[in-house]
Design an enzyme around this catalytic site. Sequence first.
Site, PDB file in Angstrom:
ATOM      1  N   HIS A 172      12.091   5.720 -51.687  1.00  0.00           N
ATOM      2  CA  HIS A 172      10.928   4.999 -51.147  1.00  0.00           C
ATOM      3  C   HIS A 172      11.011   4.767 -49.642  1.00  0.00           C
ATOM      4  CE1 HIS A 172      12.797   0.860 -51.031  1.00  0.00           C
ATOM      5  NE2 HIS A 172      13.533   1.338 -52.008  1.00  0.00           N
ATOM      6  N   ASP A 228      17.753   0.667 -47.007  1.00  0.00           N
ATOM      7  CA  ASP A 228      17.087   0.630 -48.321  1.00  0.00           C
ATOM      8  C   ASP A 228      15.600   0.851 -48.066  1.00  0.00           C
ATOM      9  OD1 ASP A 228      15.997   0.032 -50.789  1.00  0.00           O
ATOM     10  OD2 ASP A 228      16.537  -2.089 -50.735  1.00  0.00           O
ATOM     11  N   GLU A 233       7.720   0.551 -53.752  1.00  0.00           N
ATOM     12  CA  GLU A 233       8.909   0.240 -54.558  1.00  0.00           C
ATOM     13  C   GLU A 233       9.323  -1.210 -54.448  1.00  0.00           C
ATOM     14  OE1 GLU A 233      13.081  -0.227 -55.794  1.00  0.00           O
ATOM     15  OE2 GLU A 233      12.170  -0.706 -53.882  1.00  0.00           O
ATOM     16  N   GLU A 234       9.262  -1.759 -53.234  1.00  0.00           N
ATOM     17  CA  GLU A 234       9.817  -3.107 -53.015  1.00  0.00           C
ATOM     18  C   GLU A 234       9.037  -4.196 -53.762  1.00  0.00           C
ATOM     19  OE1 GLU A 234      12.613  -3.810 -51.933  1.00  0.00           O
ATOM     20  OE2 GLU A 234      13.256  -2.314 -50.486  1.00  0.00           O
ATOM     21  N   ASP A 259      18.431   5.695 -54.517  1.00  0.00           N
ATOM     22  CA  ASP A 259      18.248   4.404 -53.845  1.00  0.00           C
ATOM     23  C   ASP A 259      19.617   3.803 -53.565  1.00  0.00           C
ATOM     24  OD1 ASP A 259      17.008   2.161 -52.764  1.00  0.00           O
ATOM     25  OD2 ASP A 259      15.587   1.941 -54.411  1.00  0.00           O
ATOM     26  N   HIS A 262      19.091  -5.904 -48.134  1.00  0.00           N
ATOM     27  CA  HIS A 262      17.957  -6.795 -47.810  1.00  0.00           C
ATOM     28  C   HIS A 262      18.318  -7.786 -46.706  1.00  0.00           C
ATOM     29  CE1 HIS A 262      15.213  -6.093 -51.571  1.00  0.00           C
ATOM     30  NE2 HIS A 262      15.687  -4.971 -51.059  1.00  0.00           N
TER      31      HIS A 262
HETATM   32 ZN   LIG Z   1      15.343   0.335 -52.550  1.00  0.00          ZN
END
Ligand SMILES: [Zn+2]
Length: 356
Positions: A74, A198, A232-233, A253, A333
Amino acid sequence: MPNLPKIEPDYLTEFLVDLLNIPSPTGYTEEAIAFVEKELSAYPQLELSRTRKGALVAVWEGAKSDSPRALTAHVDTLGAMVKEIKTIGETKRSKGRLSITRIGGLLLPAVETEGCWVHTGRGEQIRGSLLVNTASAHVHGAKAYETRRDEDGMEIRLDARVSSLQDVLDLGIRVGDFVSFDPRVELTNGFIRSRFLDDKACVAAIATAIKSLADSGNAPAQTTYFHISNYEEVGHGASAGIPADVHELVTVDMAAVGNGQESDEFHATLCVKDSGGPYHHGLSNKLRELADQYEIPYKVDIYPYYGSDGEAFWRAGGDVAVALIGPGVDASHNYERTHTEALVATTNWILAYLLS
Ligand SMILES: [Zn+2]
């Protein structure tokens, strides 16, 4: 050990840095998708299309097509939207500041003081930064520690002369405008430190694997769909856009690095279970065997707080085997970091799978 086509780590890094520097919070991914589309358009072997939802799909006809495959990664990232243009606050100072609503699992303490852009409806970008409401030590003293780093306790300070609602409206800013945070990309000693590795790291790995396969004159063993996801998130990226005749879906991922985890920044990881339960045992084993066969440095791990686009497709009714691989990313994150070795391992794993 059988040989894989050579990959170009420099291409991988350049692609990644370029993509990291394109703001793409979920819902605002057009430019990032267009970048990947342009890169992949260099290969006539690929047929490119967009889903109505805005994801990019590239299909490469394989030597066989009786068991088509898909890989997904993603480009959308964490971010925010303008929730409120403040007209009154605890202090006069709050006028003209913006409160935000988070997109995805944005960790607000991790973006305190970070530079950001507000993307206005008329296509302009207004610069600012995110601060705690009680930022000044000389005004608030110990309160600066005590204020919660949450949506109520933080605000955007625009780098523009604004002190009223009208001033902000005159800049073109409205409630609902997207906010992107600076990735702050830095390359040091093989490490790549940046927000939003990510999952841009894995998009770069897929693009590099495609390049290596194409440049070496190879083709995938089976017809393969490359699905570049854009939601995706928030949990439903790959719920659409994977054709129904696909037999296997490999989600690429980031791997979760931290206390209690097997994963690290120098290996690729096969995730066998996350918050959504176990992945497909058969496909996971196949990937494990490929990694052993090609001596790809890998770990096997379980992620405690994690969901993937593969599971999004399963939940949407996708009848496929799903597995998850990816490079170890520290402090996910948050201000993330990985190492080129993990990216190279992931890319080689993708290549081994494509050729298997
Ligand atoms: Zn991810």
